[in-house]
Design an enzyme around this catalytic site. Structure first.
Site, PDB file in Angstrom:
ATOM      1  N   ASN A 126       0.852  -1.186   0.000  1.00 35.33           N
ATOM      2  CA  ASN A 126       0.000   0.000   0.000  1.00 35.33           C
ATOM      3  C   ASN A 126       0.893   1.243   0.000  1.00 35.33           C
ATOM      4  O   ASN A 126       1.467   1.589   1.027  1.00 35.33           O
ATOM      5  CB  ASN A 126      -0.905  -0.030   1.245  1.00 35.33           C
ATOM      6  CG  ASN A 126      -1.783   1.201   1.340  1.00 35.33           C
ATOM      7  OD1 ASN A 126      -1.891   1.980   0.391  1.00 35.33           O
ATOM      8  ND2 ASN A 126      -2.413   1.380   2.491  1.00 35.33           N
ATOM      9  N   TRP A 127       0.989   1.873  -1.173  1.00 33.68           N
ATOM     10  CA  TRP A 127       1.886   3.034  -1.287  1.00 33.68           C
ATOM     11  C   TRP A 127       1.290   4.282  -0.640  1.00 33.68           C
ATOM     12  O   TRP A 127       1.971   5.284  -0.482  1.00 33.68           O
ATOM     13  CB  TRP A 127       2.185   3.317  -2.767  1.00 33.68           C
ATOM     14  CG  TRP A 127       2.977   2.236  -3.462  1.00 33.68           C
ATOM     15  CD1 TRP A 127       3.354   1.029  -2.949  1.00 33.68           C
ATOM     16  CD2 TRP A 127       3.486   2.276  -4.809  1.00 33.68           C
ATOM     17  NE1 TRP A 127       4.060   0.308  -3.892  1.00 33.68           N
ATOM     18  CE2 TRP A 127       4.159   1.051  -5.044  1.00 33.68           C
ATOM     19  CE3 TRP A 127       3.437   3.218  -5.841  1.00 33.68           C
ATOM     20  CZ2 TRP A 127       4.778   0.756  -6.260  1.00 33.68           C
ATOM     21  CZ3 TRP A 127       4.049   2.920  -7.062  1.00 33.68           C
ATOM     22  CH2 TRP A 127       4.713   1.706  -7.263  1.00 33.68           C
ATOM     23  N   LYS A 128       0.020   4.248  -0.328  1.00 35.14           N
ATOM     24  CA  LYS A 128      -0.687   5.416   0.253  1.00 35.14           C
ATOM     25  C   LYS A 128      -0.475   6.642  -0.644  1.00 35.14           C
ATOM     26  O   LYS A 128      -0.376   6.505  -1.857  1.00 35.14           O
ATOM     27  CB  LYS A 128      -0.232   5.668   1.689  1.00 35.14           C
ATOM     28  CG  LYS A 128      -0.242   4.393   2.541  1.00 35.14           C
ATOM     29  CD  LYS A 128      -0.161   4.679   3.999  1.00 35.14           C
ATOM     30  CE  LYS A 128       0.050   3.376   4.747  1.00 35.14           C
ATOM     31  NZ  LYS A 128      -0.226   3.442   6.163  1.00 35.14           N
TER      32      LYS A 128
ATOM     33  N   HIS B 113      -9.714   0.556   4.568  1.00 32.35           N
ATOM     34  CA  HIS B 113      -8.420   0.759   5.228  1.00 32.35           C
ATOM     35  C   HIS B 113      -8.606   1.669   6.436  1.00 32.35           C
ATOM     36  O   HIS B 113      -9.449   2.568   6.418  1.00 32.35           O
ATOM     37  CB  HIS B 113      -7.420   1.379   4.235  1.00 32.35           C
ATOM     38  CG  HIS B 113      -6.026   1.416   4.806  1.00 32.35           C
ATOM     39  ND1 HIS B 113      -5.605   2.437   5.620  1.00 32.35           N
ATOM     40  CD2 HIS B 113      -4.987   0.552   4.697  1.00 32.35           C
ATOM     41  CE1 HIS B 113      -4.348   2.183   5.990  1.00 32.35           C
ATOM     42  NE2 HIS B 113      -3.954   1.058   5.439  1.00 32.35           N
TER      43      HIS B 113
ATOM     44  N   GLU C  95      -7.115   4.141   7.562  1.00 30.52           N
ATOM     45  CA  GLU C  95      -7.029   5.591   7.339  1.00 30.52           C
ATOM     46  C   GLU C  95      -8.327   6.118   6.725  1.00 30.52           C
ATOM     47  O   GLU C  95      -8.708   7.265   6.939  1.00 30.52           O
ATOM     48  CB  GLU C  95      -5.802   5.908   6.473  1.00 30.52           C
ATOM     49  CG  GLU C  95      -4.519   5.801   7.298  1.00 30.52           C
ATOM     50  CD  GLU C  95      -3.334   5.219   6.565  1.00 30.52           C
ATOM     51  OE1 GLU C  95      -3.266   5.296   5.330  1.00 30.52           O
ATOM     52  OE2 GLU C  95      -2.440   4.667   7.257  1.00 30.52           O
TER      53      GLU C  95
ATOM     54  N   GLU D 151      -5.667  -5.391  10.433  1.00 25.50           N
ATOM     55  CA  GLU D 151      -4.673  -4.347  10.651  1.00 25.50           C
ATOM     56  C   GLU D 151      -5.039  -3.562  11.912  1.00 25.50           C
ATOM     57  O   GLU D 151      -5.876  -2.651  11.861  1.00 25.50           O
ATOM     58  CB  GLU D 151      -4.669  -3.378   9.465  1.00 25.50           C
ATOM     59  CG  GLU D 151      -4.350  -4.023   8.142  1.00 25.50           C
ATOM     60  CD  GLU D 151      -3.800  -2.988   7.178  1.00 25.50           C
ATOM     61  OE1 GLU D 151      -2.603  -3.075   6.890  1.00 25.50           O
ATOM     62  OE2 GLU D 151      -4.549  -2.098   6.755  1.00 25.50           O
TER      63      GLU D 151
ATOM     64  N   GLY E 249       1.797   2.136  10.668  1.00 23.79           N
ATOM     65  CA  GLY E 249       2.688   3.285  10.510  1.00 23.79           C
ATOM     66  C   GLY E 249       3.323   3.756  11.813  1.00 23.79           C
ATOM     67  O   GLY E 249       3.895   4.830  11.883  1.00 23.79           O
TER      68      GLY E 249
ATOM     69  N   SER F 243       3.021  -2.245  10.462  1.00 30.51           N
ATOM     70  CA  SER F 243       4.469  -2.162  10.703  1.00 30.51           C
ATOM     71  C   SER F 243       5.200  -3.485  10.452  1.00 30.51           C
ATOM     72  O   SER F 243       6.111  -3.861  11.199  1.00 30.51           O
ATOM     73  CB  SER F 243       4.751  -1.647  12.118  1.00 30.51           C
ATOM     74  OG  SER F 243       4.229  -0.347  12.276  1.00 30.51           O
TER      75      SER F 243
ATOM     76  N   GLY G 186       4.628   1.332   4.806  1.00 35.42           N
ATOM     77  CA  GLY G 186       5.953   1.968   4.695  1.00 35.42           C
ATOM     78  C   GLY G 186       7.004   1.094   4.020  1.00 35.42           C
ATOM     79  O   GLY G 186       7.735   1.562   3.135  1.00 35.42           O
TER      80      GLY G 186
END
Ligand code: PEP
Length: 255
Positions: A10-12, A99, A101, A171, A177, A217, A239
């Site tokens: 996931n490059w966000k 997700h 976020e 998650e 993150g 993470s 990340g």
């Protein structure tokens, strides 16, 4: 039960066009022409999907293309939204839905997440449905209750047939993150409970076929231990997916 491991990157809201193309190329170089034994999908930002698709179509077969979100609507006056058809045009085969976020920063609710899940599946996309508890919920002992609620709501009216295109990503919000990872024991317990929820919603056979992956993470240093747990079928990586070498090591840790 033989489940093909799944690793998502996931490059966000990271990379630009040039660095995104370079990252994909370098990932492909790292993992070689055919991905080891796992399914590998990257989720770049929307604007770069078409260019990445064109690059992949020419040379890259070991990685599939995904999108970080999708509209629950087919088309029309929904400013800023991106439909399943648009994603399919860009070569997208998989979408992230729910997700953390989007749930906790953007404010998406279970009903919208369910509508996106059903829309994605109807369009023939793979859906990675993300669930997980906040730190407060974990400390209140609510991990399983929250996961169960998010899965039941997210999969409402999703048929057993459609479940072959669903991956569940557990998650924990406090691990995304932050550098904090759930211990393999805690993650395994949560995954086993998720599989039990799938059994009660469908049946044991189906529950044994659905991939349940861990995110939060994950790094090359902790991936192998997490992925060796019986109910952990790979990972959703944020990340660490932005560094080709590190991401490739994580992919290899599924093997
Ligand atoms: C994610 O974005 O889904 C994620 C797990 O991020 P990170 O690996 O950076 O914690």
């Amino acid at each position: 039960m033989n489940r093909t491991p799944f690793v998502g990157g996931n490059w966000k809201m990271n990379t630009d066009l040039e660095s995104g193309l370079a990252l994909l190329q370098s990932l492909s170089d790292q993992i070689g022409p055919s991905s080891p034994s796992s399914e590998v999908v990257v989720y770049p930002p929307f604007p770069y999907l078409m260019s990445l698709h064109q690059t992949m179509a020419q040379t890259i077969t070991s990685v599939r293309l995904g999108a970080q979100d999708v509209s629950d609507q087919p088309n029309g006056a929904f400013t800023g939204e991106v439909s399943t058809e648009m994603l399919l045009d860009c070569g997208v085969r998989s979408v992230l839905v729910g997700h953390s976020e989007r749930r906790h920063v953007i404010g998406e609710c279970d009903a919208l997440i369910n509508a996106k899940t059903r829309r994605g599946l109807e369009a023939g996309l793979q859906v990675v449905l993300c669930v997980g508890e906040t730190l407060e919920q974990r400390e209140a002992g609510e991990t399983d209750t929250i996961n169960e609620r998010q899965i039941r709501a997210g999969l409402q009216d999703v048929s057993a047939e459609a479940m072959s295109e669903v991956v569940i990503a557990y998650e924990p919000v406090w691990a995304i993150g932050t550098g904090r990872t759930a211990s393999p024991d805690d993650a395994q317990k949560a995954h086993a409970h998720i599989r039990a929820v799938l059994s009660s919603l469908y049946d044991d056979r189906l529950a044994g076929q659905v991939r349940v992956i861990y995110g939060g993470s994950v790094k090359s240093s902790n991936a192998a231990e997490l992925f060796s747990c019986p109910d952990i079928d790979g990972g959703l990586i944020g990340g660490a997916s932005l560094k080709a070498e590190e991401f490739a090591k994580i992919i290899r840790a599924t093997g």
